[in-house]
Design a protein around this motif. Structure first.
Motif, PDB file in Angstrom:
ATOM      1  N   ARG A  81       1.020  -1.225  -0.066  1.00  8.03           N
ATOM      2  CA  ARG A  81      -0.204  -0.038  -0.027  1.00  8.03           C
ATOM      3  C   ARG A  81       0.994   1.366   0.154  1.00  8.03           C
ATOM      4  O   ARG A  81       1.566   1.472   1.021  1.00  8.03           O
ATOM      5  N   ARG A 112       0.911  -7.803   3.860  1.00  7.05           N
ATOM      6  CA  ARG A 112       1.247  -6.367   3.483  1.00  7.05           C
ATOM      7  C   ARG A 112       1.998  -5.399   4.077  1.00  7.05           C
ATOM      8  O   ARG A 112       2.342  -5.629   5.426  1.00  7.05           O
ATOM      9  N   LEU A 162       0.578  -1.409  10.432  1.00  2.23           N
ATOM     10  CA  LEU A 162      -0.268  -0.060  10.388  1.00  2.23           C
ATOM     11  C   LEU A 162      -0.416   0.432  11.930  1.00  2.23           C
ATOM     12  O   LEU A 162      -0.446   1.673  12.234  1.00  2.23           O
ATOM     13  N   ARG A 180       3.054  -0.813   4.534  1.00  2.00           N
ATOM     14  CA  ARG A 180       2.772   0.406   3.990  1.00  2.00           C
ATOM     15  C   ARG A 180       3.951   1.389   3.875  1.00  2.00           C
ATOM     16  O   ARG A 180       4.980   1.137   4.729  1.00  2.00           O
ATOM     17  N   SER A 189       1.625   5.097  -0.264  1.00  2.46           N
ATOM     18  CA  SER A 189       0.837   6.636  -0.360  1.00  2.46           C
ATOM     19  C   SER A 189       1.430   7.556  -1.186  1.00  2.46           C
ATOM     20  O   SER A 189       2.733   7.472  -1.122  1.00  2.46           O
ATOM     21  N   THR A 231      -2.547   5.163  -2.441  1.00  4.14           N
ATOM     22  CA  THR A 231      -3.478   5.746  -1.338  1.00  4.14           C
ATOM     23  C   THR A 231      -2.956   6.958  -1.028  1.00  4.14           C
ATOM     24  O   THR A 231      -1.927   7.384  -1.780  1.00  4.14           O
ATOM     25  N   THR A 233      -0.001   7.665   7.211  1.00  3.09           N
ATOM     26  CA  THR A 233       0.512   6.371   6.864  1.00  3.09           C
ATOM     27  C   THR A 233      -0.014   5.998   5.788  1.00  3.09           C
ATOM     28  O   THR A 233       0.835   5.033   5.096  1.00  3.09           O
TER      29      THR A 233
END
Length: 334
Positions: free
Chosen positions: A19, A263, A276, A265, A21, A70, A332
């Motif tokens: 994921r 996953r 997370l 991030r 950002s 994201t 995040t």
């Protein structure tokens, strides 16, 4: 030359999902996510388009097959579509799925380009269909733009899944109607428990709604049957007999799902958070800006696998409690 090793953490979980950002900025101010006067990152601290692309390629080389873009709100970044197009060229060449999560406010403008780049499905955050309620919650009167964006995405051929944060006393009573509406439009919907990330004006304890209670209430109205359907994320699904649709539950607080975590991030500044709900992090921006970025990035990913924790420690158990972590979800990567 040997193939790069896949990303496997100390608990033998294979990491295949990134994921990423692209910005911490957002054009909404949802009360459970951030304060009205949120301070955003200086633009110079955010990874460039080229750095984001190189970072993603480094993950794909190590076995990541699913990539979700994201924010914040990814579509507020000006060069976002260029990144989607560049990453779309990796589909079928190591990358199996490219997708994104958006609040939908700018989706009408970009839906066709997103679909043309090879994206097949997207997630849209939508907590209410009541315009006044949306304006109170998001602090912006943007529901018409969101609904227009959802329609544009579906017209472009994108599969849309809605993400809804379940909030006690805010959208709790509306959830059955929201589910029925989504399913009537041919969209899945996933309910999410509010997460204790970052200081906000409200006390999250006041609005925390366990999805165990939500499911019990829904079963008084709908017939729910557990489904084996999975999308690679933490949601667990049921089929709703009365609507013919699928409903997901993401339960970080009431039903921990960390044992199957696949996953990591990465923030818009290149900080990899191995969890997370944890503080374990690795600076990928420093690796990207080093003299040997490919080697440094691969070494940093190895470090991330060694420090990834077994599970998060989220809890919302009393009024006035400080958030589990100081950083906001928008920082995040939501």
């Amino acid at each position: 030359m040997s193939e790069p090793a896949p990303l496997i953490d100390q608990f033998q979980r294979r990491i295949s999902y990134l994921r990423l950002s692209v910005t911490d900025r957002c054009d909404l101010r949802c009360g459970y996510c951030m304060p009205e006067r949120q301070e955003f990152l200086p633009r110079k601290d955010v990874l460039s388009l080229e750095e984001l692309h190189r970072l993603a390629l480094g993950f794909i080389a190590r076995g990541v097959t699913k990539l979700r873009l994201t924010g914040g709100e990814p579509l507020v970044r000006r060069d976002m579509i260029e990144l989607v197009q560049a990453l779309g060229r990796k589909l079928g060449d190591g990358l199996e799925e490219l997708t994104l999560t958006t609040n939908g406010t700018r989706l009408a403008e970009f839906a066709d380009a997103i679909a043309a780049a090879g994206v097949k499905r997207i997630n849209v955050s939508l907590d209410t269909l009541d315009r006044a309620g949306f304006a109170r919650l998001a602090r912006r009167d943007s529901l018409p733009q969101v609904l227009e964006g959802i329609a544009a995405a579906r017209a472009a051929g994108l599969r849309v899944k809605l993400n809804t944060v379940a909030l006690k006393g805010i959208n709790e009573a509306e959830l059955p109607e929201l589910i029925a509406w989504a399913h009537g439009q041919g969209m899945d919907l996933t309910l999410i428990e509010v997460m204790p990330l970052g200081e906000v004006e409200a006390d999250r304890f006041d609005h925390y709604l366990p999805l165990t209670a939500v499911r019990a209430a829904l079963e008084a109205r709908f017939t729910l049957a557990d489904s084996p359907h999975r999308t690679g994320g933490p949601a667990r699904y049921v089929e709703v007999a009365e609507t013919g649709g699928r409903l997901g539950f993401i339960t970080p607080l009431t039903n921990n799902f960390c044992d199957g975590c696949n996953r990591v991030r990465v923030t818009a500044t290149g900080q990899l958070f191995a969890c997370l709900g944890g503080t374990e992090q690795v600076d990928l921006r420093a690796a990207l800006r080093s003299d040997d970025p490919d080697r440094a990035l691969s070494a940093a990913l190895d470090t991330a696998m060694r420090i990834k924790p077994l599970r998060h420690a989220f809890v919302i158990d009393r009024p006035g409690a400080a958030p589990a972590l100081a950083r906001h979800m928008s920082m995040t990567g939501g």
